[in-house]
Write a protein that holds these residues in place. Structure first.
Motif, PDB file in Angstrom:
ATOM      1  N   ASP A 235      43.405  47.470  44.504  1.00 52.21           N
ATOM      2  CA  ASP A 235      42.418  46.406  44.274  1.00 52.21           C
ATOM      3  C   ASP A 235      42.737  45.808  42.902  1.00 52.21           C
ATOM      4  O   ASP A 235      42.146  46.199  41.893  1.00 52.21           O
ATOM      5  CB  ASP A 235      40.992  46.984  44.306  1.00 52.21           C
ATOM      6  CG  ASP A 235      40.680  47.616  45.653  1.00 52.21           C
ATOM      7  OD1 ASP A 235      41.129  47.088  46.684  1.00 52.21           O
ATOM      8  OD2 ASP A 235      40.010  48.657  45.663  1.00 52.21           O
TER       9      ASP A 235
ATOM     10  N   LEU B 217      39.340  40.655  38.897  1.00 53.92           N
ATOM     11  CA  LEU B 217      38.719  41.943  38.549  1.00 53.92           C
ATOM     12  C   LEU B 217      39.021  42.328  37.098  1.00 53.92           C
ATOM     13  O   LEU B 217      38.486  43.324  36.596  1.00 53.92           O
ATOM     14  CB  LEU B 217      39.220  43.046  39.493  1.00 53.92           C
ATOM     15  CG  LEU B 217      38.778  42.900  40.954  1.00 53.92           C
ATOM     16  CD1 LEU B 217      39.543  43.869  41.849  1.00 53.92           C
ATOM     17  CD2 LEU B 217      37.282  43.144  41.086  1.00 53.92           C
TER      18      LEU B 217
ATOM     19  N   PRO C 245      40.284  47.422  36.087  1.00 49.39           N
ATOM     20  CA  PRO C 245      38.921  47.397  36.628  1.00 49.39           C
ATOM     21  C   PRO C 245      38.371  48.797  36.905  1.00 49.39           C
ATOM     22  O   PRO C 245      39.124  49.702  37.260  1.00 49.39           O
ATOM     23  CB  PRO C 245      39.077  46.630  37.952  1.00 49.39           C
ATOM     24  CG  PRO C 245      40.511  46.735  38.314  1.00 49.39           C
ATOM     25  CD  PRO C 245      41.275  46.869  37.015  1.00 49.39           C
TER      26      PRO C 245
ATOM     27  N   ILE D 133      35.984  50.590  39.508  1.00 49.58           N
ATOM     28  CA  ILE D 133      35.440  50.345  40.848  1.00 49.58           C
ATOM     29  C   ILE D 133      34.748  51.624  41.311  1.00 49.58           C
ATOM     30  O   ILE D 133      35.336  52.713  41.253  1.00 49.58           O
ATOM     31  CB  ILE D 133      36.568  49.931  41.819  1.00 49.58           C
ATOM     32  CG1 ILE D 133      37.187  48.610  41.328  1.00 49.58           C
ATOM     33  CG2 ILE D 133      36.046  49.802  43.252  1.00 49.58           C
ATOM     34  CD1 ILE D 133      38.308  48.076  42.193  1.00 49.58           C
TER      35      ILE D 133
ATOM     36  N   ARG E 126      32.205  46.283  42.460  1.00 50.60           N
ATOM     37  CA  ARG E 126      33.220  45.715  41.565  1.00 50.60           C
ATOM     38  C   ARG E 126      32.560  44.748  40.602  1.00 50.60           C
ATOM     39  O   ARG E 126      31.488  44.211  40.897  1.00 50.60           O
ATOM     40  CB  ARG E 126      34.255  44.931  42.397  1.00 50.60           C
ATOM     41  CG  ARG E 126      34.936  45.800  43.428  1.00 50.60           C
ATOM     42  CD  ARG E 126      35.458  44.994  44.614  1.00 50.60           C
ATOM     43  NE  ARG E 126      35.749  45.917  45.699  1.00 50.60           N
ATOM     44  CZ  ARG E 126      36.941  46.097  46.249  1.00 50.60           C
ATOM     45  NH1 ARG E 126      37.956  45.359  45.872  1.00 50.60           N
ATOM     46  NH2 ARG E 126      37.119  47.001  47.196  1.00 50.60           N
TER      47      ARG E 126
END
Ligand SMILES: O=C(O)CCC(=O)C(=O)O
Length: 213
Positions: free
Chosen positions: A115, A120, A124, A126, A189
């Motif tokens: 991802d 993001l 990131p 998550i 997110r």
């Protein structure tokens, strides 16, 4: 309690296999199945439409683009709002988007991907909540299709992916033909902006988004 797993320097997971009380996990599963608008949706790779092998749903104020398709903004349902608040409290992080995957049985799956959409941001965080059937979450070090590890994600568990995880590792929930029960996964997110948003150049070191079949 969240347990930290150091994968390599600067890359970590946190896992609590019994984060939710069983009654709350049961209630969330039935509320989400009933409230969320579940869809079969294609993604686009190499100019071809490929149906995702699971149902998806989402909520958030910003559109989110991955694998050639854009999810428009969509309202939070009451159960998602409840879960969102609990996840922000448990992680100390802010999230503004929820992506839901509904695996109808062990044939539904998600292939290896990361991802790492630019929206993001760098590194990131998550947070992923699992409800329903226990499924395997497999991670693989990206370089030279390196080492693999796997974790069993149980009903009511919370997993947090952080540090350089999305740049250095991929993850998947593989097929499990022996599994006949349903599972719902919710990933929270933080989108920094709409599709096309880019981190300032000095913070940028990530590849473009990868296909997520
Ligand atoms: O179902 C899961 O545990 C993983 C979902 C996932 O990989 C994703 O939403 O990117």
């Amino acid at each position: 309690m969240l347990r930290t797993i150091e994968l390599d320097p600067g890359t970590w997971l946190q896992h609590d296999s019994a984060w939710l009380e069983p009654e709350e996990a049961d209630r969330l599963l039935s509320d989400l199945v009933a409230e969320v608008r579940w869809e079969e949706r294609p993604i686009y790779a190499f100019g071809k439409a490929i149906m995702q092998p699971r149902l998806i749903g989402w909520a958030g104020d910003l559109p989110y683009r991955y694998s050639g398709q854009t999810l428009p903004p969509r309202a939070w349902t009451p159960a998602l709002r409840r879960l969102h608040a609990a996840v922000e409290e448990a992680t100390g992080q802010r999230f503004n988007h929820a992506m839901l995957n509904r695996y109808r049985d062990g044939n539904d799956h998600v292939s290896m991907h990361a991802d790492n959409e630019p929206e993001l941001g760098q590194d990131p965080i998550i947070a992923s909540v699992s409800l329903g059937a226990t499924r395997r979450f497999v991670i693989q070090f990206k370089r030279k299709r390196g080492r693999k590890r796997s974790y069993r994600l149980r009903h009511g568990s919370l997993l947090v992916m952080g540090g350089s995880f999305q740049h250095r590792w991929r993850h998947a929930v593989p097929r499990d033909p022996a599994c006949e029960a349903e599972r719902v996964n919710i990933t929270f997110r933080l989108l920094h902006g709409p599709p096309g948003w880019r981190a300032p150049a000095e913070h940028r070191s990530m590849p473009e988004g990868e296909a997520q079949p």
